[in-house]
Design a protein around this motif. Sequence first.
Motif, mmCIF file in Angstrom:
data_model
loop_
_atom_site.group_PDB
_atom_site.id
_atom_site.type_symbol
_atom_site.label_atom_id
_atom_site.label_comp_id
_atom_site.label_asym_id
_atom_site.label_seq_id
_atom_site.Cartn_x
_atom_site.Cartn_y
_atom_site.Cartn_z
ATOM 1 N N GLU A 153 0.854 -1.059 -0.117
ATOM 2 C CA GLU A 153 0.046 0.012 0.085
ATOM 3 C C GLU A 153 0.916 1.403 -0.037
ATOM 4 O O GLU A 153 0.589 2.258 -0.797
ATOM 5 N N LEU A 154 1.761 1.440 0.853
ATOM 6 C CA LEU A 154 2.926 2.388 0.856
ATOM 7 C C LEU A 154 3.517 2.544 -0.811
ATOM 8 O O LEU A 154 3.768 4.034 -0.764
ATOM 9 N N VAL A 207 2.204 1.752 -3.586
ATOM 10 C CA VAL A 207 1.138 1.949 -4.530
ATOM 11 C C VAL A 207 0.967 3.605 -3.982
ATOM 12 O O VAL A 207 0.536 4.330 -5.051
ATOM 13 N N ASP A 208 0.665 4.039 -2.888
ATOM 14 C CA ASP A 208 0.572 5.479 -2.851
ATOM 15 C C ASP A 208 1.613 6.280 -2.865
ATOM 16 O O ASP A 208 1.532 7.703 -3.056
ATOM 17 N N GLY A 209 2.806 5.754 -3.336
ATOM 18 C CA GLY A 209 3.944 6.596 -3.746
ATOM 19 C C GLY A 209 4.549 7.108 -2.515
ATOM 20 O O GLY A 209 5.594 7.880 -2.619
ATOM 21 N N ARG A 210 4.457 6.611 -1.070
ATOM 22 C CA ARG A 210 5.022 7.068 -0.080
ATOM 23 C C ARG A 210 6.584 6.539 -0.017
ATOM 24 O O ARG A 210 7.219 6.938 0.729
ATOM 25 N N ASN A 218 9.381 4.194 -2.680
ATOM 26 C CA ASN A 218 9.906 3.284 -3.772
ATOM 27 C C ASN A 218 10.877 2.639 -3.488
ATOM 28 O O ASN A 218 11.832 2.967 -2.704
#
Length: 76
Positions: free
Chosen positions: A33-34, A36-39, A41
């Motif tokens: 989820e992190l 996917v959210d871009g928080r 990479n």
Amino acid sequence: MRTVICRDFGPLSSLRVEELPDLEPGPGEVVFELVVDGRINGAIDRTFGLAEAGDALQYVKDGKARGKVVITTGLG
């Protein structure tokens, strides 16, 4: 959480919808989820061609990699 349950292969009438309790996410799901959210990479340290795969493995073995080492195939 509503989910579709399939107990046997067969016609659509064999499917049923049930209410299930919400599940707590596991560690991998939280990381996903992190990302996917871009928080967060992934960090790519270096990219090697397939012909340089041995060099790539040595680079990792020597402890030089500070991120992911990618070996490209040249396909796609």
